[in-house]
Design a protein around this motif. Structure first.
Motif, PDB file in Angstrom:
ATOM      1  N   ILE A  21       1.133  -8.870   3.908  1.00 31.83           N
ATOM      2  CA  ILE A  21       0.577  -7.486   4.401  1.00 31.83           C
ATOM      3  C   ILE A  21      -0.453  -7.733   5.512  1.00 31.83           C
ATOM      4  CG2 ILE A  21      -0.706  -5.404   3.689  1.00 31.83           C
ATOM      5  CD1 ILE A  21       2.197  -5.520   2.697  1.00 31.83           C
ATOM      6  N   HIS A  22      -0.370  -7.199   6.680  1.00 30.89           N
ATOM      7  CA  HIS A  22      -1.452  -7.439   7.555  1.00 30.89           C
ATOM      8  C   HIS A  22      -2.413  -6.128   7.516  1.00 30.89           C
ATOM      9  CE1 HIS A  22       0.876 -10.435   9.619  1.00 30.89           C
ATOM     10  NE2 HIS A  22       1.830  -9.994   9.003  1.00 30.89           N
ATOM     11  N   ARG A  23      -3.852  -6.578   7.516  1.00 31.49           N
ATOM     12  CA  ARG A  23      -4.854  -5.515   7.487  1.00 31.49           C
ATOM     13  C   ARG A  23      -5.572  -5.476   8.934  1.00 31.49           C
ATOM     14  NH1 ARG A  23      -7.536  -3.257   3.038  1.00 31.49           N
ATOM     15  NH2 ARG A  23      -9.356  -2.101   3.426  1.00 31.49           N
ATOM     16  N   LEU A  24      -5.456  -4.167   9.485  1.00 26.50           N
ATOM     17  CA  LEU A  24      -5.868  -4.082  10.867  1.00 26.50           C
ATOM     18  C   LEU A  24      -7.128  -3.011  10.705  1.00 26.50           C
ATOM     19  CD1 LEU A  24      -5.807  -4.051  14.002  1.00 26.50           C
ATOM     20  CD2 LEU A  24      -4.225  -2.064  13.667  1.00 26.50           C
ATOM     21  N   THR A  25      -8.256  -3.548  11.082  1.00 24.36           N
ATOM     22  CA  THR A  25      -9.427  -2.619  11.257  1.00 24.36           C
ATOM     23  C   THR A  25      -9.766  -2.408  12.555  1.00 24.36           C
ATOM     24  OG1 THR A  25     -10.184  -3.672   9.204  1.00 24.36           O
ATOM     25  CG2 THR A  25     -11.824  -2.728  10.364  1.00 24.36           C
ATOM     26  N   LEU A  26     -10.346  -1.079  12.936  1.00 23.23           N
ATOM     27  CA  LEU A  26     -10.578  -0.620  14.103  1.00 23.23           C
ATOM     28  C   LEU A  26     -11.948   0.082  14.099  1.00 23.23           C
ATOM     29  CD1 LEU A  26      -7.260   1.142  15.240  1.00 23.23           C
ATOM     30  CD2 LEU A  26      -7.894  -1.273  15.488  1.00 23.23           C
ATOM     31  N   ASP A  27     -12.621   0.142  15.268  1.00 20.76           N
ATOM     32  CA  ASP A  27     -13.844   0.911  15.427  1.00 20.76           C
ATOM     33  C   ASP A  27     -13.535   2.071  16.003  1.00 20.76           C
ATOM     34  OD1 ASP A  27     -16.270   2.328  16.405  1.00 20.76           O
ATOM     35  OD2 ASP A  27     -16.742   0.443  17.376  1.00 20.76           O
ATOM     36  N   ILE A  62      -0.237  -3.023   7.515  1.00 24.19           N
ATOM     37  CA  ILE A  62       0.894  -3.109   8.254  1.00 24.19           C
ATOM     38  C   ILE A  62       1.820  -4.231   7.392  1.00 24.19           C
ATOM     39  CG2 ILE A  62       2.097  -3.603  10.711  1.00 24.19           C
ATOM     40  CD1 ILE A  62      -1.094  -3.885  11.673  1.00 24.19           C
ATOM     41  N   VAL A  63       2.965  -3.561   7.109  1.00 20.64           N
ATOM     42  CA  VAL A  63       3.974  -4.395   6.266  1.00 20.64           C
ATOM     43  C   VAL A  63       4.696  -5.227   7.574  1.00 20.64           C
ATOM     44  CG1 VAL A  63       4.459  -2.573   4.849  1.00 20.64           C
ATOM     45  CG2 VAL A  63       5.839  -2.785   6.728  1.00 20.64           C
ATOM     46  N   GLN A  64       5.451  -6.436   6.970  1.00 20.52           N
ATOM     47  CA  GLN A  64       5.913  -7.397   7.842  1.00 20.52           C
ATOM     48  C   GLN A  64       6.887  -6.964   8.981  1.00 20.52           C
ATOM     49  OE1 GLN A  64       4.524 -10.658   7.758  1.00 20.52           O
ATOM     50  NE2 GLN A  64       5.285 -10.964   9.720  1.00 20.52           N
ATOM     51  N   ALA A  65       7.861  -6.068   8.482  1.00 22.04           N
ATOM     52  CA  ALA A  65       8.698  -5.716   9.310  1.00 22.04           C
ATOM     53  C   ALA A  65       8.132  -4.754  10.373  1.00 22.04           C
ATOM     54  CB  ALA A  65       9.569  -4.726   8.567  1.00 22.04           C
ATOM     55  N   THR A  66       7.319  -3.930  10.175  1.00 21.74           N
ATOM     56  CA  THR A  66       6.556  -3.220  11.259  1.00 21.74           C
ATOM     57  C   THR A  66       5.622  -4.283  12.383  1.00 21.74           C
ATOM     58  OG1 THR A  66       6.277  -1.223  10.116  1.00 21.74           O
ATOM     59  CG2 THR A  66       4.790  -1.336  12.000  1.00 21.74           C
ATOM     60  N   TYR A  67       5.156  -5.222  11.664  1.00 16.71           N
ATOM     61  CA  TYR A  67       4.344  -5.885  12.366  1.00 16.71           C
ATOM     62  C   TYR A  67       5.339  -7.026  13.371  1.00 16.71           C
ATOM     63  CZ  TYR A  67       1.070 -10.042  12.971  1.00 16.71           C
ATOM     64  OH  TYR A  67       0.230 -11.041  13.782  1.00 16.71           O
ATOM     65  N   ASN A  68       6.540  -7.220  12.790  1.00 17.53           N
ATOM     66  CA  ASN A  68       7.596  -8.112  13.685  1.00 17.53           C
ATOM     67  C   ASN A  68       7.996  -7.070  14.946  1.00 17.53           C
ATOM     68  OD1 ASN A  68       7.094 -10.167  12.032  1.00 17.53           O
ATOM     69  ND2 ASN A  68       8.856  -9.864  10.884  1.00 17.53           N
ATOM     70  N   ASN A  71       4.222  -4.363  19.027  1.00 21.61           N
ATOM     71  CA  ASN A  71       3.350  -5.354  19.816  1.00 21.61           C
ATOM     72  C   ASN A  71       2.024  -5.421  18.885  1.00 21.61           C
ATOM     73  OD1 ASN A  71       1.606  -2.566  20.315  1.00 21.61           O
ATOM     74  ND2 ASN A  71       2.208  -2.910  22.455  1.00 21.61           N
ATOM     75  N   LEU A  72       1.994  -4.850  17.793  1.00 21.79           N
ATOM     76  CA  LEU A  72       0.812  -5.013  16.704  1.00 21.79           C
ATOM     77  C   LEU A  72       0.564  -6.409  16.522  1.00 21.79           C
ATOM     78  CD1 LEU A  72       0.814  -1.910  14.327  1.00 21.79           C
ATOM     79  CD2 LEU A  72      -0.327  -2.147  16.485  1.00 21.79           C
ATOM     80  N   ARG A  73       1.921  -7.204  16.580  1.00 24.11           N
ATOM     81  CA  ARG A  73       1.823  -8.673  16.227  1.00 24.11           C
ATOM     82  C   ARG A  73       0.814  -9.625  17.216  1.00 24.11           C
ATOM     83  NH1 ARG A  73       6.996  -7.842  18.380  1.00 24.11           N
ATOM     84  NH2 ARG A  73       7.548  -9.156  20.019  1.00 24.11           N
ATOM     85  N   ILE A  74       0.569  -8.863  18.418  1.00 25.88           N
ATOM     86  CA  ILE A  74       0.096  -9.854  19.334  1.00 25.88           C
ATOM     87  C   ILE A  74      -1.569  -9.219  19.547  1.00 25.88           C
ATOM     88  CG2 ILE A  74       1.961 -10.067  20.708  1.00 25.88           C
ATOM     89  CD1 ILE A  74       1.159  -8.228  22.604  1.00 25.88           C
ATOM     90  N   HIS A 101       7.649   6.480  14.634  1.00 22.67           N
ATOM     91  CA  HIS A 101       8.615   5.323  14.378  1.00 22.67           C
ATOM     92  C   HIS A 101       9.295   4.678  15.453  1.00 22.67           C
ATOM     93  CE1 HIS A 101       9.396   8.287  10.845  1.00 22.67           C
ATOM     94  NE2 HIS A 101       8.452   7.722  10.645  1.00 22.67           N
ATOM     95  N   ILE A 102       8.689   3.223  15.847  1.00 25.69           N
ATOM     96  CA  ILE A 102       8.847   2.471  16.939  1.00 25.69           C
ATOM     97  C   ILE A 102      10.259   2.115  16.919  1.00 25.69           C
ATOM     98  CG2 ILE A 102       7.898   0.702  18.277  1.00 25.69           C
ATOM     99  CD1 ILE A 102       6.282   3.075  18.262  1.00 25.69           C
ATOM    100  N   ALA A 103      10.918   2.233  18.268  1.00 21.60           N
ATOM    101  CA  ALA A 103      12.337   1.533  18.225  1.00 21.60           C
ATOM    102  C   ALA A 103      12.392  -0.015  18.330  1.00 21.60           C
ATOM    103  CB  ALA A 103      12.996   2.184  19.265  1.00 21.60           C
ATOM    104  N   GLY A 104      11.385  -0.330  18.959  1.00 22.81           N
ATOM    105  CA  GLY A 104      11.028  -1.608  19.520  1.00 22.81           C
ATOM    106  C   GLY A 104      10.073  -2.018  20.793  1.00 22.81           C
TER     107      GLY A 104
END
Length: 215
Positions: A21-27, A62-68, A71-74, A101-104
């Motif tokens: 699980i990826h944890r994203l923190t924003l301002d 962020i679950v791994q599938a969404t991350y992959n 572009n949240l992965r970069i 729901h992102i297509a890609g």
């Protein structure tokens, strides 16, 4: 649901990973009024759930599938992302309805900048081209846009960006080779998929009607 009208571009404070699980923190300065844990927020067009709020620091998982798939992965600390709070009943829909729901991702091929025009050309992966057409709606990194042109054969599309979109969103920094999250218009997707399903269920050939022999 979202409208594709980005509220602001906000800075990534941190992005960590633990147990897949990826944890994203924003301002989210200026965007936290009435925001609660469990709320949906679009980050670069991706619908994410708020899991923690500490003043203006807001965290998402962020679950791994969404991350992959996006572009949240970069992302990295100090990166800017587009942010939109979910719409409420009665809100004006200034763009078009989006599910987050992102297509890609699509790849930017060219950015054209002149004194009176700022356009971005990109290529859509083949499976998603049937949902695109000239003057149709799409979203790039959560921004509601109209396709100025689209070529079904090559999958290349062009969108024009107005100064307000450039000022408010991260699309002002787009360059050749950049990956953008891509969402098709949900209404178009539903219509195309439904028509395809109906046509596929129909008989391949239609039998000629049998005429009764004349007496």
């Amino acid at each position: 649901m979202f409208s594709g009208i980005v509220a602001a571009s906000c800075q990534v404070l941190s992005i960590d990973q633990k147990n897949g699980i990826h944890r994203l923190t924003l301002d989210l300065t200026g965007l936290t009024q009435h925001l609660e844990v469990g709320a949906s927020v679009a980050i670069n067009g991706v619908c994410l759930t708020v899991v923690a709020i500490d003043d203006v620091s807001v965290s998402f998982e962020i679950v791994q599938a969404t991350y992959n798939q996006t572009n949240l992965r970069i992302l990295s600390p100090a990166t800017l992302v587009n942010v939109e709070r979910s719409i409420r009943l009665g809100d004006e829909i200034g763009g078009h309805l989006l599910a987050g729901h992102i297509a890609g991702v699509v790849t930017v091929l060219h950015v054209h900048i002149s004194s009176n025009e700022h356009s971005v050309e990109f290529v859509v992966p083949e499976p998603w081209r049937k949902y695109c057409h000239t003057k149709g709606y799409i979203a790039l990194d959560g921004v509601s846009l109209t396709l100025a042109s689209f070529d079904y054969e090559t999958g290349t599309g062009i969108v024009n960006l107005i100064p307000e979109t450039l000022r408010r969103t991260t699309l002002r920094t787009v360059a050749k080779g950049k990956l953008l999250n891509f969402e098709v218009d949900p209404t178009t997707l539903t219509i195309v998929d439904t028509v395809e399903r109906i046509l596929q269920s129909m008989p391949k050939t239609i039998d000629e009607p049998k005429h009764k022999a004349s007496s």
